[in-house]
Design an enzyme around this catalytic site. Structure first.
Site, PDB file in Angstrom:
ATOM      1  N   HIS A   1       4.468  -7.455  -0.147  1.00  0.00           N
ATOM      2  CA  HIS A   1       4.117  -8.677  -0.577  1.00  0.00           C
ATOM      3  C   HIS A   1       4.804  -9.134  -1.758  1.00  0.00           C
ATOM      4  CE1 HIS A   1      -0.116  -8.903   2.117  1.00  0.00           C
ATOM      5  NE2 HIS A   1       0.745  -7.769   2.423  1.00  0.00           N
TER       6      HIS A   1
ATOM      7  N   SER B   1       9.151   3.831   4.754  1.00  0.00           N
ATOM      8  CA  SER B   1       9.874   3.044   3.950  1.00  0.00           C
ATOM      9  C   SER B   1       9.791   3.317   2.370  1.00  0.00           C
ATOM     10  CB  SER B   1       9.740   1.680   4.160  1.00  0.00           C
ATOM     11  OG  SER B   1       8.302   1.539   4.571  1.00  0.00           O
TER      12      SER B   1
ATOM     13  N   ASP C   1       0.861  -1.122  -0.009  1.00  0.00           N
ATOM     14  CA  ASP C   1       0.036   0.134  -0.063  1.00  0.00           C
ATOM     15  C   ASP C   1       0.769   1.173  -0.003  1.00  0.00           C
ATOM     16  OD1 ASP C   1      -1.973  -1.665   0.351  1.00  0.00           O
ATOM     17  OD2 ASP C   1      -2.816  -0.819   2.024  1.00  0.00           O
TER      18      ASP C   1
END
Length: 259
Positions: free
Chosen positions: A142, A226, A86
């Site tokens: 992911h 990040s 996301d």
């Protein structure tokens, strides 16, 4: 005042002392009263979290939260390449013959990022996506494709902020910061997932050492702010479908393999 307090959690410099103090505070129960105002300030969709907001015992516990099952589903099309996080797809484009990629008018060296030219070579004339995760985003990453893990290694020590200020004022930002690189061999070629930390602590956690990579599977998280950069071996086999500055979620289609 509140804005400055929260900005300090995610925008400190790379100084190891301040970063260590931040880590100690955010991982302690003392920080628990800040969870609700933190979630409110950043408009975090905490109803998606695995647990109710009151169940988290520290700000870091909440920041690194997992989501409820099936909150993020990967596009099932075998040809689909999906977002690993996301975040904001803040840059995308080709890697040139000089092993450089361009982010906000600055050229970055693929050789410096990967540690040497041999490791960078497969992605020469390839394609990249850069995702920025702000404090409000879910901070797990992911797999964007399915395949077999070829290797995983860490580089760098200090970590500078990866926001717009860091990108503007730190020329070698991505190749300076602590980062973990995972390379996957997919049916369509090699894909590298570069996870870039944002503070001078080891803020990247890998879930396990499994070799089988399944598109959409959670395989780790960041403990602080990040960036994730994807590199694809052959841009001719990839059709990008999202433009920069697009808000994306895990599993959203960002490209399509060309058969």
């Amino acid at each position: 005042m509140k804005k400055q307090i929260f900005k300090s959690f995610v925008e400190l410099t790379s100084h190891p002392v301040s970063s260590s103090m931040l880590k100690q505070f955010t991982t302690s129960r003392i920080s628990k009263p800040l969870i609700k105002p933190f979630a409110s300030f950043y408009d975090i969709q905490h109803h998606e979290a695995e647990h109710p907001i009151h169940a988290y015992n520290s700000l870091n516990d909440f920041f690194t939260r997992s989501l409820q099952p099936d909150s993020r589903m990967a596009d099932p099309d075998p040809a689909a390449v999906v977002s690993p996080v996301d975040g904001v797809l803040s840059s995308a484009g080709p890697v040139n013959e000089q092993q450089q990629f361009i982010v906000k008018d600055q050229a970055y060296s693929l050789t410096a990022l990967f540690g040497d030219s041999t490791k960078a070579q497969p992605y020469e004339n390839g394609y990249f996506y850069l995702f920025y995760l702000s404090p409000r985003h879910y901070h797990h990453f992911h797999y964007p494709v399915s395949g077999r893990l070829l290797n995983r290694y860490a580089l760098g020590t200090a970590s500078y902020p990866v926001n717009d200020v860091g990108i503007k004022y730190k020329n070698d930002l991505f190749s300076s910061n602590y980062r973990i690189i995972s390379e996957i061999e997919s049916s369509f070629g090699r894909v590298a997932i570069v996870k870039v930390g944002a503070l001078n602590v080891n803020s990247i956690r890998i879930a396990d050492s499994a070799k089988d990579c399944i598109k959409g599977k959670d395989f780790g998280h960041f403990a602080f702010g990040s960036t994730v950069i994807l590199f694809f071996e052959n841009k001719k086999s990839l059709l990008p479908i999202n433009l920069p500055f697009t808000e994306v979620q895990v599993g959203d289609k960002i490209g399509e393999w060309q058969y």
